[in-house]
Design a protein around this motif. Structure first.
Motif, short mmCIF file in Angstrom:
data_model
loop_
_atom_site.label_atom_id
_atom_site.label_comp_id
_atom_site.label_asym_id
_atom_site.label_seq_id
_atom_site.Cartn_x
_atom_site.Cartn_y
_atom_site.Cartn_z
N LEU A 56 0.83 -1.11 0.07
CA LEU A 56 -0.03 -0.14 0.05
C LEU A 56 0.81 1.39 0.07
CD1 LEU A 56 -2.81 1.28 -0.01
CD2 LEU A 56 -2.69 1.06 2.49
N GLY A 57 1.89 1.12 0.87
CA GLY A 57 2.92 2.25 0.79
C GLY A 57 3.69 2.45 -0.65
N LEU A 58 3.73 1.51 -1.28
CA LEU A 58 4.31 1.81 -2.76
C LEU A 58 3.39 2.33 -3.84
CD1 LEU A 58 6.03 -1.97 -3.53
CD2 LEU A 58 7.17 0.44 -3.23
N VAL A 59 2.05 2.61 -3.31
CA VAL A 59 1.04 2.99 -4.19
C VAL A 59 0.95 4.44 -3.68
CG1 VAL A 59 -1.19 3.09 -4.83
CG2 VAL A 59 0.04 0.83 -4.78
N LEU A 60 1.12 4.76 -2.32
CA LEU A 60 0.66 5.96 -1.87
C LEU A 60 2.04 6.75 -1.77
CD1 LEU A 60 -1.54 5.10 0.91
CD2 LEU A 60 -2.20 5.98 -1.19
N VAL A 61 3.11 6.48 -1.38
CA VAL A 61 4.23 7.13 -1.18
C VAL A 61 5.02 7.91 -2.42
CG1 VAL A 61 6.64 7.39 -0.15
CG2 VAL A 61 4.75 6.31 1.13
N PRO A 62 4.97 7.05 -3.31
CA PRO A 62 5.51 7.48 -4.74
C PRO A 62 4.58 8.64 -5.24
CG PRO A 62 5.81 5.41 -4.65
CD PRO A 62 5.07 5.32 -3.48
N SER A 63 3.48 8.76 -5.00
CA SER A 63 2.41 9.53 -5.48
C SER A 63 2.66 11.04 -4.86
CB SER A 63 1.12 9.17 -5.46
OG SER A 63 0.64 8.17 -5.86
N VAL A 64 3.03 10.96 -3.68
CA VAL A 64 3.13 12.11 -2.84
C VAL A 64 4.63 12.71 -3.14
CG1 VAL A 64 3.82 13.06 -0.47
CG2 VAL A 64 1.98 11.46 -1.04
N LEU A 65 5.57 11.82 -3.46
CA LEU A 65 6.97 12.09 -3.93
C LEU A 65 7.09 12.50 -5.39
CD1 LEU A 65 9.19 9.30 -2.57
CD2 LEU A 65 8.92 11.55 -1.44
N GLN A 66 6.26 12.28 -6.23
CA GLN A 66 6.00 12.84 -7.28
C GLN A 66 5.40 14.23 -7.45
OE1 GLN A 66 3.39 13.39 -9.92
NE2 GLN A 66 4.87 13.94 -11.39
N ILE A 95 3.33 -2.34 -9.25
CA ILE A 95 4.20 -3.45 -8.36
C ILE A 95 3.55 -3.36 -7.03
CG2 ILE A 95 6.36 -3.91 -7.02
CD1 ILE A 95 7.91 -2.95 -9.36
N GLY A 96 3.08 -2.08 -6.22
CA GLY A 96 2.27 -2.04 -5.16
C GLY A 96 0.74 -2.58 -5.37
N THR A 97 0.10 -2.29 -6.66
CA THR A 97 -1.14 -2.82 -6.94
C THR A 97 -1.10 -4.36 -6.85
OG1 THR A 97 -1.83 -0.78 -7.80
CG2 THR A 97 -3.34 -2.84 -8.12
N ILE A 98 -0.52 -4.90 -7.55
CA ILE A 98 -0.20 -6.41 -7.74
C ILE A 98 -0.26 -6.94 -6.24
CG2 ILE A 98 1.12 -8.48 -8.79
CD1 ILE A 98 1.40 -6.49 -11.29
N GLY A 99 0.95 -6.41 -5.70
CA GLY A 99 1.28 -7.13 -4.26
C GLY A 99 0.27 -6.98 -3.52
N TRP A 100 -0.59 -5.64 -3.44
CA TRP A 100 -1.76 -5.58 -2.57
C TRP A 100 -2.89 -6.65 -2.71
CZ3 TRP A 100 -3.61 -3.41 1.76
CH2 TRP A 100 -4.94 -3.18 1.86
N PHE A 101 -3.10 -6.92 -4.30
CA PHE A 101 -4.00 -7.83 -4.49
C PHE A 101 -3.72 -9.27 -4.52
CE2 PHE A 101 -6.18 -4.25 -6.74
CZ PHE A 101 -7.37 -4.39 -6.12
N VAL A 102 -2.44 -9.64 -4.08
CA VAL A 102 -2.19 -10.90 -3.90
C VAL A 102 -1.93 -11.08 -2.27
CG1 VAL A 102 -0.11 -12.62 -4.02
CG2 VAL A 102 -0.57 -11.24 -6.07
N ALA A 103 -1.75 -9.84 -1.55
CA ALA A 103 -1.43 -10.17 -0.22
C ALA A 103 -2.58 -10.27 0.49
CB ALA A 103 -0.23 -9.47 0.31
N THR A 104 -3.54 -9.23 0.11
CA THR A 104 -4.57 -8.74 1.16
C THR A 104 -5.65 -9.99 1.23
OG1 THR A 104 -4.26 -6.62 0.97
CG2 THR A 104 -6.40 -7.11 1.58
N PRO A 105 -6.19 -10.45 0.27
CA PRO A 105 -7.18 -11.71 0.32
C PRO A 105 -6.77 -12.68 1.32
CG PRO A 105 -6.70 -11.20 -2.03
CD PRO A 105 -5.77 -10.61 -1.20
N ILE A 106 -5.30 -13.01 1.29
CA ILE A 106 -4.78 -13.84 2.49
C ILE A 106 -5.20 -13.72 3.93
CG2 ILE A 106 -2.71 -15.27 3.30
CD1 ILE A 106 -1.76 -14.80 0.55
N TRP A 107 -5.10 -12.35 4.30
CA TRP A 107 -5.60 -12.27 5.62
C TRP A 107 -6.85 -11.68 5.76
CZ3 TRP A 107 -6.65 -7.26 7.12
CH2 TRP A 107 -6.24 -6.34 6.45
N MET A 108 -7.52 -11.03 4.98
CA MET A 108 -8.69 -10.54 5.05
C MET A 108 -9.99 -11.61 5.02
SD MET A 108 -9.08 -6.95 2.92
CE MET A 108 -10.57 -6.51 3.96
N GLY A 109 -9.77 -12.81 4.37
CA GLY A 109 -10.63 -13.93 4.50
C GLY A 109 -10.70 -14.73 5.68
#
Length: 106
Positions: A54-64, A80-94
């Motif tokens: 999630l930080g990979l999505v938000l922090v670079p936007s602010v830096l830009q 990269i952040g979006t793909i990582g988020w959609f891979v990792a998050t369903p594992i713990w949210m379910g």
């Protein structure tokens, strides 16, 4: 190039749904104490990975926005952040909470 974003989000949504379905556990299986500890550790690790992506999505936007990095770097980090988020998050949210919902009165 802007129109390519919509199919990417649709694809990410479909990946999320598939991974969420694959990671759901059967409620009839009783877990042992050791598997509960492993699940707790796995949930913690995956939540940290989710936070980092999630930080990979938000922090670079602010830096830009501040002019520190270029737009191409933001796009790559967001992808990269979006793909990582959609891979990792369903594992713990379910996962179900350790409290039995039948015992809690709302």
């Amino acid at each position: 190039a802007v129109y390519a974003v919509i199919p990417c989000w649709i694809a990410c949504g479909l990946i999320y749904l598939v991974l969420n379905k694959l990671t759901q556990k059967d409620n009839s299986i009783q877990a042992t104490a050791s598997s509960l500890n492993r699940n707790h550790l796995m949930n913690f690790i995956v939540k940290v990975v989710s936070l980092i992506t999630l930080g990979l999505v938000l922090v670079p936007s602010v830096l830009q926005f501040l002019g520190v990095i270029e737009l191409d770097a933001v796009k790559l980090a967001a992808l990269i952040g979006t793909i990582g988020w959609f891979v990792a998050t369903p594992i713990w949210m379910g996962r179900e909470s350790p409290i039995d919902s039948r015992e809690v009165e709302v």
